[in-house]
Design an enzyme around this catalytic site. Structure first.
Site, PDB file in Angstrom:
ATOM      1  N   GLU A 185      27.367  30.782  44.999  1.00 56.85           N
ATOM      2  CA  GLU A 185      28.051  31.458  46.110  1.00 56.85           C
ATOM      3  C   GLU A 185      29.088  32.452  45.583  1.00 56.85           C
ATOM      4  O   GLU A 185      29.641  32.270  44.504  1.00 56.85           O
ATOM      5  CB  GLU A 185      28.717  30.419  47.026  1.00 56.85           C
ATOM      6  CG  GLU A 185      27.684  29.578  47.771  1.00 56.85           C
ATOM      7  CD  GLU A 185      28.312  28.544  48.707  1.00 56.85           C
ATOM      8  OE1 GLU A 185      29.555  28.451  48.761  1.00 56.85           O
ATOM      9  OE2 GLU A 185      27.545  27.830  49.367  1.00 56.85           O
ATOM     10  N   ASP A 207       4.448  61.493  49.847  1.00 60.02           N
ATOM     11  CA  ASP A 207       3.991  61.313  51.227  1.00 60.02           C
ATOM     12  C   ASP A 207       4.768  62.264  52.140  1.00 60.02           C
ATOM     13  O   ASP A 207       5.751  62.884  51.725  1.00 60.02           O
ATOM     14  CB  ASP A 207       4.108  59.852  51.692  1.00 60.02           C
ATOM     15  CG  ASP A 207       5.532  59.331  51.632  1.00 60.02           C
ATOM     16  OD1 ASP A 207       6.459  60.089  51.961  1.00 60.02           O
ATOM     17  OD2 ASP A 207       5.729  58.164  51.255  1.00 60.02           O
ATOM     18  N   LYS A 250      -0.234  60.108  52.723  1.00 59.84           N
ATOM     19  CA  LYS A 250      -0.377  58.727  52.234  1.00 59.84           C
ATOM     20  C   LYS A 250      -0.557  57.776  53.416  1.00 59.84           C
ATOM     21  O   LYS A 250       0.182  57.851  54.397  1.00 59.84           O
ATOM     22  CB  LYS A 250       0.872  58.341  51.445  1.00 59.84           C
ATOM     23  CG  LYS A 250       0.798  56.961  50.844  1.00 59.84           C
ATOM     24  CD  LYS A 250       1.857  56.759  49.788  1.00 59.84           C
ATOM     25  CE  LYS A 250       3.132  56.201  50.371  1.00 59.84           C
ATOM     26  NZ  LYS A 250       4.136  55.949  49.343  1.00 59.84           N
TER      27      LYS A 250
HETATM   28  C1  R5P Z   1       6.678  54.417  50.864  1.00 55.43           C
HETATM   29  O1  R5P Z   1       6.383  54.333  52.036  1.00 55.43           O
HETATM   30  C2  R5P Z   1       7.769  55.264  50.345  1.00 55.43           C
HETATM   31  O2  R5P Z   1       7.842  56.496  50.826  1.00 55.43           O
HETATM   32  C3  R5P Z   1       7.847  55.300  48.868  1.00 55.43           C
HETATM   33  O3  R5P Z   1       6.842  56.143  48.362  1.00 55.43           O
HETATM   34  C4  R5P Z   1       7.758  53.940  48.334  1.00 55.43           C
HETATM   35  O4  R5P Z   1       8.706  53.126  48.965  1.00 55.43           O
HETATM   36  C5  R5P Z   1       7.874  53.853  46.858  1.00 55.43           C
HETATM   37  O5  R5P Z   1       7.393  52.624  46.573  1.00 55.43           O
HETATM   38  P1  R5P Z   1       6.422  52.330  45.373  1.00 55.43           P
HETATM   39  O6  R5P Z   1       7.114  52.835  44.125  1.00 55.43           O
HETATM   40  O7  R5P Z   1       6.291  50.837  45.410  1.00 55.43           O
HETATM   41  O8  R5P Z   1       5.127  53.046  45.604  1.00 55.43           O
END
Ligand code: R5P
Length: 293
Positions: free
Chosen positions: A37, A167, A190
């Site tokens: 804690e 994305d 994405k």
């Molecule tokens: C996903 O929706 C986000 O935009 C990022 O691309 C993501 O959070 C990055 O996560 P990772 O490195 O696990 O692909």
């Protein structure tokens, strides 16, 4: 007079912000009990009736860092201080809605708890989903590290650069970095399967051949998005690929995989302590606090 409380998760960043502002640091006692804690005590003598800004990122271990933040805020409120918080990385901000019935909307829960412990206003940095800003009862100001990241790359002498986000949700980040570099930006499309977590990514039809590419996102966690994007960009003939983000949550192993897969460099910020710090967000945060005083 306002003071800064540099929380246990953000001692260095808190001190940098206080120094940039010329504000005093409020002394903090902190320890972890043998059972795990947390204990905090704010030594607020001399700050009677003042406003304080707690600086505490909530990177892993998220729950511990959140709890420390709640304890500091509640103690400061009990001492009669006005409380605001800078939480550069806001934990749980990826779960901003119930994607499946019955899921906890953890971003909302975290914001509710901020209000419960007396935080009057919150400053965050490149929050994963701006949806969270609209749903929070505590006012949130979302700052960005992207212009500072752009300044970093300005010194890199990039050849025919293009800035790309993995994305569409991160497109604004790419646009901001590109605005500093005075170059083109683009994004991948994405789609993530909500149950299996599997990701399908479609590259933009921009030209990559012979160009230096800056891949930028708010965070890198498993590195999956960046690895896929980088492979697609390399296959299209990119000269060099740099990987950048505000919040490098990735472990050393992911960093190694990114470099082995051809990343020229991994560029992160000091939003929380990490091995990829190349850009400081202290001045951007200090400026926001100064202008909101
Ligand atoms: C996903 O929706 C986000 O935009 C990022 O691309 C993501 O959070 C990055 O996560 P990772 O490195 O696990 O692909």
């Amino acid at each position: 007079m306002r003071g800064i409380i540099a929380g246990p998760a953000s001692f260095e960043l808190g001190a940098k912000i206080a120094s940039a502002l010329g504000w005093r640091l409020v002394p903090l006692e902190f320890k972890t009990f043998p059972d795990g804690e947390s204990y905090v005590r704010i030594d607020w003598g001399g700050f009677e009736g003042s406003d304080v800004v707690i600086v505490q990122s909530t990177h892993p271990p998220q729950d511990r860092h959140l709890m420390q933040l709640f304890l500091m805020a509640d103690a400061a409120r009990d001492a009669g201080l006005g409380v605001e918080a800078v939480v550069p990385y806001l934990a749980y901000s990826r779960q901003d809605k119930a994607f499946r019935a019955g899921e906890a909307v953890s971003a909302k829960t975290v914001c509710e708890l901020m209000g419960c412990v007396g935080i009057r206003r919150l400053f965050v940095l490149d929050i994963h989903s701006e949806e969270v800003l609209n749903r929070s009862r505590v006012p949130i100001r979302n700052l960005t590290a992207m212009f500072d990241i752009g300044e970093y790359f300005l010194k890199k002498d990039l050849r025919d650069p293009i800035v790309v986000s993995p994305d569409e949700g991160a497109r604004l980040h790419a646009e901001r970095v590109a605005s500093v570099l005075g170059c083109e930006s683009s994004s991948f499309k994405k789609e993530r399967d909500r149950i299996t977590g599997e990701v399908a990514m479609t590259p933009s039809d921009a030209r990559f051949s012979g160009r230096d590419v800056v891949l930028v996102d708010d965070m890198i966690s498993t590195g999956g998005s960046m690895l896929k994007a980088m492979a697609a960009i390399k296959a299209k003939g990119a000269r060099r690929v740099f990987v950048a983000c505000t919040h490098p949550l990735l472990g050393a192993d992911v960093g190694r995989r990114l470099i082995e897969s051809g990343a020229e460099e991994i560029v992160g910020t000091d939003a929380f302590p990490n091995p990829f710090e190349r850009v400081s967000v202290a001045n951007a945060i200090a400026e926001a606090l100064r202008s909101s005083a």
